[in-house]
Design an enzyme around this catalytic site. Structure first.
Site, PDB file in Angstrom:
ATOM      1  CG  ASP A 199      16.996  53.865 -39.595  1.00  0.00           C
ATOM      2  OD1 ASP A 199      16.641  52.862 -38.945  1.00  0.00           O
ATOM      3  OD2 ASP A 199      17.789  54.713 -39.159  1.00  0.00           O
ATOM      4  CB  SER A 212      22.527  54.668 -33.816  1.00  0.00           C
ATOM      5  OG  SER A 212      21.795  53.469 -33.841  1.00  0.00           O
ATOM      6  CG  HIS A 215      20.464  52.597 -38.605  1.00  0.00           C
ATOM      7  ND1 HIS A 215      19.814  53.570 -37.873  1.00  0.00           N
ATOM      8  CD2 HIS A 215      21.470  52.143 -37.814  1.00  0.00           C
ATOM      9  CE1 HIS A 215      20.401  53.695 -36.695  1.00  0.00           C
ATOM     10  NE2 HIS A 215      21.412  52.842 -36.631  1.00  0.00           N
TER      11      HIS A 215
END
Length: 319
Positions: A259, A160, A289
């Site tokens: 995502d 991320s 995500h």
């Protein structure tokens, strides 16, 4: 919107904690995240892994950087090192939030993992967090004898926002003629402040991460010095803006179907390939995500198996 999630993941969505849904109030979000982390860490088996906290010199004029070292117990020969950079939208996350990931990497691969507790936005905007990560990279590279690590086998690993910082750390090392990095693992990376990709424009209400979160994340990270989407945002802040990717380390990039970060990850992988960088890209269908948090789902298990296989190959680990 309704999304065609993997059936196993869809059935687990009701158990997703509310804490994962927003970063608009950073202090409150961190407190809630710490509660979740404490629950997740309660049952982690740390057997066989020696864990030590320490501080290392930070960037010039900045505070020391806290790191956590994970070493296989009884280490008798030099092994690869992984610099582990946590996610959390540049706003949340710390050493404790990475405990499970780092223990697993250390134990499964037999490597030394160095987790870096970089300063968080909005209190410390770019370039502070990135410079902390780079300081940790320099420390890992120059202390290989102390760590019992092989300085020619240092990988940078991030998920991320950590994936974005990992990519930026590699760019910084290249531009500064810094430490050699043999591999970059960019999991669901946050790379582009412009927020113009189809996935970013479409996924406004997806779990764990969505466009509103992304807008806040970049505003916090760029601070008062830069405006999200403006022409002058440097590529060290948003690696998707980098025009010359030649000479970067080989890469693995993962993306999730639902995502908002999906398309920028895919595009960055393509850009790396076009620059002649050996790159592997895997977009997992039916996922969102952070859906790997639901580790019992088959698609999450597949992602995990692949991660270890990719790192084993990249770090030339024989077993």
């Amino acid at each position: 919107m309704s999304y065609n999630y993997d059936p196993e993941l869809a059935s687990l969505l009701e158990f997703l904690p509310d804490v994962s849904l927003g970063i608009s109030e950073p202090v409150k979000a961190r407190a809630g995240f710490l509660e979740l982390v404490a629950q997740l860490n309660a049952d982690i088996d740390q057997h066989g892994v020696a864990i030590h906290n320490r501080s290392i010199p930070g960037p010039t004029g900045a505070p020391d950087v806290a790191i956590r070292l994970y070493s296989p117990e009884g280490l008798e020969q030099a092994v690869p090192a992984i610099l582990h950079i946590h996610g959390g939208g540049f706003v949340i996350g710390d050493l404790d939030s990475e405990l499970g990931s780092c223990v697993a990497l250390c134990r499964q691969l037999g490597v030394v993992v160095v987790s870096v507790d970089y300063r968080l936005a909005p209190e410390t905007p770019y370039p502070g967090p990135l410079e902390d990560c780079y300081a940790a990279l320099e420390w890992v590279s120059s202390n290989s004898a102390q760590l019992s690590t092989d300085p020619t086998r240092i990988a940078v690993f991030g998920q991320s926002a950590g994936g974005g910082l990992a990519a930026a750390t590699c760019l910084l090392a290249k531009d500064r003629d810094g430490p050699d990095i043999c591999f970059q693992y960019l999991g669901i990376p946050e790379l582009d402040d412009r927020l113009q990709t189809p996935s970013m424009q479409r996924f406004v209400d997806t779990p764990m991460w969505n466009r509103p979160n992304a807008e806040l994340s970049w505003d916090f990270y760029l601070g008062d010095q830069y405006q999200r989407g403006a022409d002058d945002v440097p590529y060290h802040a948003a690696p998707a803006r980098a025009e010359d990717l030649t000479g970067l380390p080989p890469a693995y990039i993962s993306t999730m179907e639902f995502d908002p970060l999906r398309d920028e990850g895919v595009q960055y992988a393509l850009n790396l390939m076009q620059a002649g960088v050996a790159t592997e890209l895997h977009s997992f269908p039916g996922t969102f995500h952070g859906s790997a948090l639901f580790s019992t789902a088959q698609v999450s298990q597949r992602e995990s198996v692949e991660m270890f296989a990719v790192l084993r190959r990249a770090l030339h680990i024989e077993h």
